[in-house]
Motif scaffolding. Structure first.
Motif, PDB file in Angstrom:
ATOM      1  N   GLU A  29       0.832  -1.205   0.000  1.00 23.64           N
ATOM      2  CA  GLU A  29       0.000   0.000   0.000  1.00 23.64           C
ATOM      3  C   GLU A  29       0.869   1.258   0.000  1.00 23.64           C
ATOM      4  O   GLU A  29       0.600   2.199  -0.749  1.00 23.64           O
ATOM      5  N   ARG A  77       1.007   4.181  -2.913  1.00 19.65           N
ATOM      6  CA  ARG A  77       0.843   5.605  -2.602  1.00 19.65           C
ATOM      7  C   ARG A  77       2.017   6.421  -3.162  1.00 19.65           C
ATOM      8  O   ARG A  77       1.828   7.508  -3.697  1.00 19.65           O
ATOM      9  N   VAL A  95      -7.019   2.866  -1.503  1.00 16.06           N
ATOM     10  CA  VAL A  95      -5.993   1.982  -2.050  1.00 16.06           C
ATOM     11  C   VAL A  95      -6.353   0.573  -1.618  1.00 16.06           C
ATOM     12  O   VAL A  95      -6.515   0.306  -0.425  1.00 16.06           O
ATOM     13  N   VAL A 116      -5.165  -3.490  -2.264  1.00 19.74           N
ATOM     14  CA  VAL A 116      -4.195  -4.420  -2.818  1.00 19.74           C
ATOM     15  C   VAL A 116      -4.734  -5.832  -2.646  1.00 19.74           C
ATOM     16  O   VAL A 116      -5.116  -6.225  -1.544  1.00 19.74           O
ATOM     17  N   ALA A 170      -3.628  -4.208  -7.769  1.00 16.99           N
ATOM     18  CA  ALA A 170      -4.136  -3.213  -6.823  1.00 16.99           C
ATOM     19  C   ALA A 170      -4.891  -2.149  -7.602  1.00 16.99           C
ATOM     20  O   ALA A 170      -4.714  -2.001  -8.813  1.00 16.99           O
ATOM     21  N   THR A 176      -6.484   2.054  -7.147  1.00 18.25           N
ATOM     22  CA  THR A 176      -6.661   3.270  -6.364  1.00 18.25           C
ATOM     23  C   THR A 176      -7.848   4.033  -6.928  1.00 18.25           C
ATOM     24  O   THR A 176      -8.164   3.934  -8.113  1.00 18.25           O
TER      25      THR A 176
END
Length: 131
Positions: A5, A9, A72, A74, A79, A81
């Motif tokens: 994560e 980011r 977010v 995963v 993943a 967002t």
């Protein structure tokens, strides 16, 4: 060791910085070979289309994006967002500034070397209408 994560980011932040700088040498290596970008009112584009569109836009326009990461998630090697983006676009030659805003959904794939690359991106960015 940083979490997946946290890595995503960071990738998101680096991507937005690259968009604001118009830095294709930073952006293109952050995408998968089969990347697909979905832009409102246009045909989906891949890496070559993104390079051409981005390069042309940054020659004519100053673009500044602020992206607020809302979510977010995963799941293994994939993943996504969800973010809220606000853009200010100004002609380099002068003229009226435009403001756009909307939501964006981005899908990332984890590579064997541990990097997360942008694989799919869809946004709903449209002009901001002043009351």
């Amino acid at each position: 060791m940083r979490s997946d994560e946290q890595a995503i980011r960071e990738v998101h932040s680096i991507w937005i910085d690259g968009i604001n700088a118009g830095d294709l040498t930073r952006l293109l290596p952050m995408t998968t070979d089969d990347v697909v970008l979905i832009i409102p009112g246009e045909v989906c584009i891949g890496r070559d289309g993104f390079a051409a569109k981005s390069s042309g836009a940054h020659e004519e326009l100053l673009i500044h994006c602020v992206s607020e990461l809302k979510e977010v998630v995963v799941v293994g090697e994939v993943a996504y967002t969800r973010s809220r983006d606000s853009l200010t676009v100004s002609p380099r030659a002068g003229g009226e500034e435009s403001r756009l805003a909307g939501d964006r959904l981005t899908i990332y794939r984890k590579q064997p070397d541990g990097r997360w690359l942008l694989a799919r991106d869809a946004n709903t960015v449209s002009p901001v209408v002043e009351p």
